[in-house]
Design an enzyme around this catalytic site. Structure first.
Site, PDB file in Angstrom:
ATOM      1  CG  ASP A 362      -1.914   1.102   1.247  1.00 45.31           C
ATOM      2  OD1 ASP A 362      -2.061   1.791   0.228  1.00 45.31           O
ATOM      3  OD2 ASP A 362      -2.558   1.301   2.296  1.00 45.31           O
ATOM      4  CD  GLU A 399      -5.122   6.885  -0.588  1.00 43.36           C
ATOM      5  OE1 GLU A 399      -6.169   6.226  -0.730  1.00 43.36           O
ATOM      6  OE2 GLU A 399      -4.253   6.587   0.273  1.00 43.36           O
TER       7      GLU A 399
END
Length: 716
Positions: A362, A399
């Site tokens: 991630d 993000e």
């Protein structure tokens, strides 16, 4: 992946959402929606060439380079990832852009948790390094949740299970209050920002959040480094911001000179919020007594859980650089492959680069997928096979803090996106296992399914599509594998939830307990997530082919018949909600009729489109007609986005999907209507129904305009 949201696991286990379609399984079709027969044959060959481009060993090299160190947004290490991506894209021959924004991004400078009482102790909060995995031995970002408050909170400890609204209702029934207390909540079942919000709303002075081993630790499998699951001293970082973008510039880009709010005037948390390990949670829970827990609140730690309050007291202290260096620069990277015929129409593929640690899964996996898709299509362009529309390869910053980089970009480039964005493809945790899942706007699902029928599964089990069907138990020929809805929580939100631009996403998942931890490393990926990096390459193959499908289409291949059929499924829950409130369920009639009209319009359009492209209608050879049709098709889903947005969250304009305002992870369909049923009056709900029905009517008008453009034989 910043919110466990539309995760691959969620998409592949939601079997009840399987889509019923009128078509049956068949061999690779010779036709292709949006293409004439001759163009379809050429396009199949181009897609096969694109599929051959991504390489596993090159993907491995990218992953190693980009995940060699923790790279939290706003740090020099994160700037190095941007430089790497720009360098790679320049070497491919792409036109590149480094887009920067100055955003409010306060970093933690200190954190301390003290257990007070019979044996006062300061908790060791860091995740222990693993000597065999050098990346875990590097300095870590402090275990503080992003956008949590600074200061000191001290009080008795109360265990609130997952910290859901219904958990607090249970506590109320037990006459347990968290006012003036320190709350301990489990990760899972809702976004961590909702946990923080609900605790603070009820007067808690600090929030601690831990991952219970029942959810992703030793109860689920061997822990890292022996297995893929979370060690007992592992923890999950993450933001607790419930908005999107720079909190100080809500709804507009954080460009130089833009007006900025004061942090104290925002909805950011005012109390400290800190993630802790299961080991530390056990050290605290061991001294909690008070009320016994409800039956289903017991987790996987080796003790009996109690609610409290107390008698143990906890002191939480957090300091940040908000006053001295709260604003930091972030870096979006953009690579452009200019279209040969329609350079002002854009197909995007994007991923976020930032992470809370090394971030191999991630989201370096997504970034690698974007890079490999870019390499494949750039190589084809050098050979003369340039796409007709412009393809944009994006990697976003920050993000993890609240979709900050992508949000600032869409707010900055809003005019270009509204006018010419064809689609956005999102890559967020694209490879950390072998089980495929996909989702997105229902208008894009047929394209994604068709592409997966062309891409082989790396394990030799057939195509990705075939393994997808098998893994989801999709047996009947009249059913398709379940797909996830775009409720929010990743970088597609600015494109889809804000502007109504069609989107799709996909990825490969598997057992994992390293989410947002120091153990999300290259070594973990090589041992457990994707040994050989074949699934990184496979995700990129799907991306490269999907980009070409959209970029080269004569008529954009959206499927608004499937879109309308999907919408029809959401009407019954609205009727049930009205009935449960004692309101007139017949109020949905205009919405039902409008959706039916869209399906009819879409079916008629598909018939005319296919006939035109097959040569049965002379207009197919006239460039102006497809241009006009495509212009109309771009209006369809944009018509379903209300400029004023949802009443609860004006930034979210799409009236089709949004994340649940009280959960953050789960998706709410028809959010304007369903939030009104939950919180509004009957009159407000009827107004929402009628408004959405009118918007479906406008969407159907756009489809009808597209059909008319293809139906008119040009004058000679």
């Amino acid at each position: 992946m910043s919110v466990f949201r539309t995760t691959v696991l969620a998409m592949t286990t939601a079997l009840a959402l399987a889509t019923r379609l009128p078509s049956t399984l068949s061999a690779q079709p010779t036709t292709m929606p949006g293409y004439s027969p001759s163009a379809a044959a050429i396009q199949r060959r181009l897609e096969q060439a694109a599929i051959q481009g991504p390489q596993a060993m090159r993907a491995r090299s990218h992953s190693a380079a980009l995940s060699k160190e923790p790279h939290v947004a706003g740090t020099p290490a994160q700037k190095r990832t941007a430089d790497y991506v720009i360098g790679q894209m320049k070497a491919m021959g792409l036109e590149t852009e480094l887009r920067t924004y100055d955003v409010y991004l306060p970093h933690a400078t200190g954190v301390k948790i003290t257990r007070l009482g019979r044996d006062t102790a300061v908790l060791d909060l860091q995740e222990p390094g693993i000597p065999s995995d050098l990346a875990t031995m590097l300095p870590q970002y402090l275990p503080v949740n992003g956008y949590g408050g600074a200061g000191v909170g001290e009080g008795e400890l109360v265990f609130v299970n997952y910290g859901l609204i219904e958990d607090y209702a249970t506590l109320d029934s037990m006459r347990v209050s968290v006012k003036g207390k320190v709350v301990l909540a489990r990760y899972g079942r809702s976004f961590r920002g909702i946990k923080s919000r609900e605790a603070e709303k009820r007067g808690a002075v600090a929030v601690l959040i831990y991952t219970d081993p029942l959810d992703d630790g030793f109860v689920q499998g061997d822990v890292y480094p022996e297995g893929p699951m979370r060690p007992l001293r592992g923890l999950q970082r993450g933001s607790v911001f419930n908005g999107t973008g720079d909190p100080l510039t809500p709804g507009y880009a954080s460009t130089p000179g833009a007006p900025r709010l004061k942090p104290e005037d925002t909805s950011l948390s005012k109390v400290p919020v800190v993630p802790i390990s299961a080991a530390n949670a056990q050290a605290l829970l061991a001294q909690v007594r008070g009320r016994d827990i409800p039956r289903n609140w017991q987790g996987g730690l080796s003790l009996r859980y109690h609610v409290g309050p107390g008698p143990v007291r906890v002191r939480v202290e957090v300091t940040t650089d908000a006053a001295t260096a709260g604003t930091k620069q972030i870096y979006n990277t953009l690579g452009y492959l200019r279209g040969s015929q329609y350079p002002n129409e854009y197909v995007y593929i994007g991923s976020h680069r930032d992470a809370w640690g090394p971030g191999a899964a991630d989201n370096i996996s997504g970034t690698v997928s974007v890079l490999e898709a870019a390499q494949a299509l750039a190589d084809m362009a050098k050979r003369g096979d340039r796409p007709k529309r412009t393809i944009v390869f994006a990697t976003w910053d920050a993000e993890e803090w609240g979709l900050v980089g992508s949000t600032e970009y869409v707010e900055d480039d809003s005019l270009r996106l509204k006018a010419g964005a064809v689609a956005y493809l999102n890559q967020d945790v694209s490879a950390q296992g072998s089980q495929f899942g996909g989702g997105g706007s229902p208008s894009m699902r047929a394209v994604l399914r068709d592409i997966t029928k062309q891409v082989q599964d790396p394990r030799g089990r057939g195509t990705v599509y075939e393994t997808w069907r098998a893994a989801t138990g999709t047996r009947a020929d009249t059913l398709e594998p379940p797909m996830g809805d775009p409720g929010g929580g990743s970088d597609f939100a600015g494109f889809y939830n804000h502007f109504g631009i069609p989107m799709a996403d996909w990825g490969f998942g598997g057992p994992s307990g390293i989410y947002h931890s120091a153990y999300d490393t290259f070594d973990w990926m090589e041992r457990f997530g994707d040994p050989g990096f074949q699934y990184h390459a496979t995700a990129a193959r799907i991306g490269a082919a999907t980009l070409l499908r959209l970029a080269n289409a004569q008529v954009l291949p959206y499927d608004y018949a499937e879109f309308a059929r999907t919408m029809t499924r959401y009407v019954a829950p609205v009727e049930r909600g009205l009935t449960q409130k004692g309101w007139n369920a017949a109020a949905v009639a205009p919405l039902t009729a409008a959706i039916a009209r869209l399906e009819k319009s879409a079916t008629m359009f598909a018939t005319v489109r296919d006939a035109a492209l097959a040569g049965a209608i002379a207009v197919a050879s006239t460039p102006a007609a497809p241009l006009a049709a495509n212009s109309s098709l771009l209006r369809v889903e944009r018509a379903l986005a209300r400029p004023s947005g949802l009443k609860s969250r004006p930034w979210y304009r799409s009236l089709i999907y949004a994340s649940d305002v009280d959960n953050g992870y789960s998706t709410m369909s028809f959010p304007g209507i369903n939030e009104s049923i939950r919180y509004g009056t009957q009159a407000e709900t009827v107004a929402e129904i009628n408004d959405l029905a009118a918007r479906f009517g406008a969407a159907a008008d756009a489809v009808d305009d597209a059909r008319a453009a293809l139906s008119i034989t040009p004058k000679r």
